[in-house]
Design an enzyme around this catalytic site. Structure first.
Site, PDB file in Angstrom:
ATOM      1  N   ASN A  10      11.436  -4.980  -3.495  1.00 42.03           N
ATOM      2  CA  ASN A  10      10.939  -5.008  -2.112  1.00 42.03           C
ATOM      3  C   ASN A  10      11.568  -6.230  -1.458  1.00 42.03           C
ATOM      4  O   ASN A  10      11.150  -7.359  -1.710  1.00 42.03           O
ATOM      5  CB  ASN A  10       9.412  -5.122  -2.136  1.00 42.03           C
ATOM      6  CG  ASN A  10       8.815  -5.144  -0.743  1.00 42.03           C
ATOM      7  OD1 ASN A  10       9.545  -5.109   0.261  1.00 42.03           O
ATOM      8  ND2 ASN A  10       7.500  -5.211  -0.670  1.00 42.03           N
ATOM      9  N   ARG A  87      11.859  -0.318  -1.884  1.00 38.69           N
ATOM     10  CA  ARG A  87      10.917  -0.042  -0.795  1.00 38.69           C
ATOM     11  C   ARG A  87      11.647  -0.239   0.527  1.00 38.69           C
ATOM     12  O   ARG A  87      12.249  -1.290   0.758  1.00 38.69           O
ATOM     13  CB  ARG A  87       9.739  -0.999  -0.888  1.00 38.69           C
ATOM     14  CG  ARG A  87       8.799  -0.785   0.259  1.00 38.69           C
ATOM     15  CD  ARG A  87       7.640  -1.756   0.233  1.00 38.69           C
ATOM     16  NE  ARG A  87       6.804  -1.486   1.388  1.00 38.69           N
ATOM     17  CZ  ARG A  87       6.125  -2.413   2.026  1.00 38.69           C
ATOM     18  NH1 ARG A  87       6.170  -3.673   1.629  1.00 38.69           N
ATOM     19  NH2 ARG A  87       5.392  -2.095   3.057  1.00 38.69           N
ATOM     20  N   HIS A 176       2.249   2.328   5.116  1.00 40.49           N
ATOM     21  CA  HIS A 176       1.422   2.287   3.898  1.00 40.49           C
ATOM     22  C   HIS A 176       1.397   3.650   3.199  1.00 40.49           C
ATOM     23  O   HIS A 176       0.482   3.940   2.432  1.00 40.49           O
ATOM     24  CB  HIS A 176      -0.053   1.908   4.203  1.00 40.49           C
ATOM     25  CG  HIS A 176      -0.271   0.488   4.606  1.00 40.49           C
ATOM     26  ND1 HIS A 176      -1.288   0.114   5.468  1.00 40.49           N
ATOM     27  CD2 HIS A 176       0.374  -0.647   4.267  1.00 40.49           C
ATOM     28  CE1 HIS A 176      -1.255  -1.183   5.647  1.00 40.49           C
ATOM     29  NE2 HIS A 176      -0.248  -1.682   4.927  1.00 40.49           N
ATOM     30  N   ARG A 237      -3.528  -9.091  13.168  1.00 39.84           N
ATOM     31  CA  ARG A 237      -3.121  -8.095  14.182  1.00 39.84           C
ATOM     32  C   ARG A 237      -4.353  -7.493  14.847  1.00 39.84           C
ATOM     33  O   ARG A 237      -5.351  -7.205  14.167  1.00 39.84           O
ATOM     34  CB  ARG A 237      -2.317  -6.971  13.526  1.00 39.84           C
ATOM     35  CG  ARG A 237      -0.900  -7.386  13.174  1.00 39.84           C
ATOM     36  CD  ARG A 237      -0.151  -6.256  12.486  1.00 39.84           C
ATOM     37  NE  ARG A 237       0.299  -6.668  11.179  1.00 39.84           N
ATOM     38  CZ  ARG A 237       0.634  -5.852  10.190  1.00 39.84           C
ATOM     39  NH1 ARG A 237       0.563  -4.545  10.359  1.00 39.84           N
ATOM     40  NH2 ARG A 237       1.024  -6.318   9.038  1.00 39.84           N
ATOM     41  N   GLU A 381       1.602   0.227  -5.479  1.00 36.13           N
ATOM     42  CA  GLU A 381       2.751   0.797  -4.773  1.00 36.13           C
ATOM     43  C   GLU A 381       4.003   0.766  -5.640  1.00 36.13           C
ATOM     44  O   GLU A 381       4.835   1.677  -5.581  1.00 36.13           O
ATOM     45  CB  GLU A 381       2.972   0.056  -3.457  1.00 36.13           C
ATOM     46  CG  GLU A 381       1.837   0.333  -2.478  1.00 36.13           C
ATOM     47  CD  GLU A 381       1.749  -0.649  -1.325  1.00 36.13           C
ATOM     48  OE1 GLU A 381       2.299  -0.344  -0.268  1.00 36.13           O
ATOM     49  OE2 GLU A 381       1.129  -1.713  -1.494  1.00 36.13           O
TER      50      GLU A 381
END
Ligand code: AMP
Length: 398
Positions: A10, A87, A176, A237, A381
């Protein structure tokens, strides 16, 4: 070959997270991160079982970090790697699943860079460096957006003029996806259904947060949109706000676009509401000590999550269960309790004792009798990326 090895990468602009995964194993053989790349402080940290180490990277470019990974892998692997799984954040409409990386795939990732200007170029950088160092094996791209490409148009279209979609790609994509796919697959197995079956609501609650509705292995809708800012309240956020907020702030405070982006992405969410922290652990503690900002932040977080889940439920013919995952979903009994409390309309009833006594890092069911399942499932993941990479290698070529 049995128990094949996959290196999962990643790659960000200044870091590379990695995990060496072996087929069929739930834990990585080795994992870690190269950080502060392209600076004199570049370093590589890793752990493998009980061993861990941190060392400086003399020439801290992505390519030398990959070379250091190669040396590390040779230390722990008893066989050659079968694949490298990367990823990639944004696959746009081009990618509906994992893809073997070639020049065309790299061009398509580049073409989607306007949709993820911080992430896709960094992901590509990692792919280029890894293809040089691990030159003889297949590299596979796994996209955060791909799982949501099954959304119907009524879920992914904004009510904007058609040209913005057809010419400029303005639509809801969702993110996601790897996590929602992994936990819904696990949920089927935990409840005795065939892999991928079931009607699920999934809440991935980490620093970024999203909800998703999945029917028989297909995402039907999700809370994130064109970018990962839409939807739920997150660490820093805002999630959904009135779209006219931009114009209002520009008119009344004279703010420009970068200032507003900073506000909505970095200063809002749990941090903005509480005035204290983006970290749910800290907020829970402050709430218990009577901090009114922390109290409000947790209440808004859970209410907005429940509202999103209840809204997504309209996509399902029935509800088999609700899944909590991510750092907050896996660990915060308080967030789970407050959220489920708002969801009586879906027949969800929590078993308070099971909720608070679930051991950390362990999957478990926390519903009361007569309720659809309420499951806590640690996401993984990297495992999903490794498994999808191998599945693609095994797929018959057309
Ligand atoms: P992630 O991005 O998945 O690593 O999740 C990060 C979020 O999980 C942060 O808000 C953490 O405060 C939260 N988190 C981690 N452990 C706990 C815990 N034991 N209780 C509450 N929140 C937690």
């Amino acid at each position: 070959m049995e128990n094949r090895l996959v290196l999962v990468i990643n790659c960000g602009s200044s870091s590379i997270k990695f995990a060496l995964r072996q087929e069929g194993q739930s834990l990585p053989l080795a994992s870690g991160m190269a950080e502060r790349l392209a600076t004199p402080q570049a370093s590589l940290k890793w752990r493998a079982g009980e061993q861990q180490q941190e060392s400086a990277l003399a020439d801290g470019e992505h390519r030398s970090a990959m070379a250091a990974l190669l040396a590390l892998i040779e230390q722990f692997a008893d066989q050659p790697l079968s694949a490298v799984g990367h990823r990639v954040v944004h696959g746009g409409e081009h990618f509906t699943g994992a893809s073997i990386i070639d020049a065309g795939v790299m061009d398509a990732i580049q073409a989607n860079a306007p949709l993820a200007p911080l992430h896709n170029p960094a992901n590509l950088n990692g792919i280029r460096a890894a293809r040089q160092v691990f030159a003889s094996i297949p590299h596979v791209a796994i996209f955060d957006t791909a799982f949501h490409q099954s959304m119907p148009a009524h879920a992914y279209r904004y009510a904007l003029p058609n040209e913005l979609y057809s010419v400029h790609g303005v639509r809801r994509y969702g993110f996601h996806g790897t996590s929602h796919q992994y936990v819904t697959n696990q949920a089927s197995l935990m409840t005795g259904l065939a892999m991928g079956e079931g009607a699920w609501l999934s809440a991935h609650l980490g620093n970024g947060c999203s909800s998703c509705v999945v029917l028989d292995g297909k995402s039907l809708d999700t809370s994130m949109g064109l970018t990962p800012l839409e939807g739920l309240v997150m660490g820093t956020r805002s999630g959904d706000v009135d779209p006219n907020l931009h114009a209002h702030l520009a008119r009344t405070l004279g703010w420009d676009i970068p200032r507003i982006e900073q506000l909505l992405n970095r200063e809002s969410g749990l941090l903005g509401l509480s005035g204290l922290s983006n970290d749910m652990r800290q907020l829970e503690q402050a709430r218990a000590e009577g901090h009114s900002g922390a109290h409000l932040a947790v209440e808004v977080f859970c209410y907005r999550l429940a509202r999103s889940l209840a809204g997504l439920a309209v996509a399902l013919p029935r509800l088999d269960g609700l899944i909590f995952t991510g750092g907050i979903g896996e660990n915060s009994a308080l967030v789970r309790a407050l959220t489920v409390n708002h969801l009586a309309i879906l027949g969800l009833k929590l078993n308070a004792e099971a909720n608070t006594s679930l051991p950390r890092g362990i999957a478990g069911a926390i519903q009361n009798i007569g309720s659809p399942a309420i499951l806590v499932i640690p996401t993984d993941e990297e495992r999903q990326i490794a498994e999808e990479s191998l599945a693609l290698l095994d797929a018959p070529t057309s």
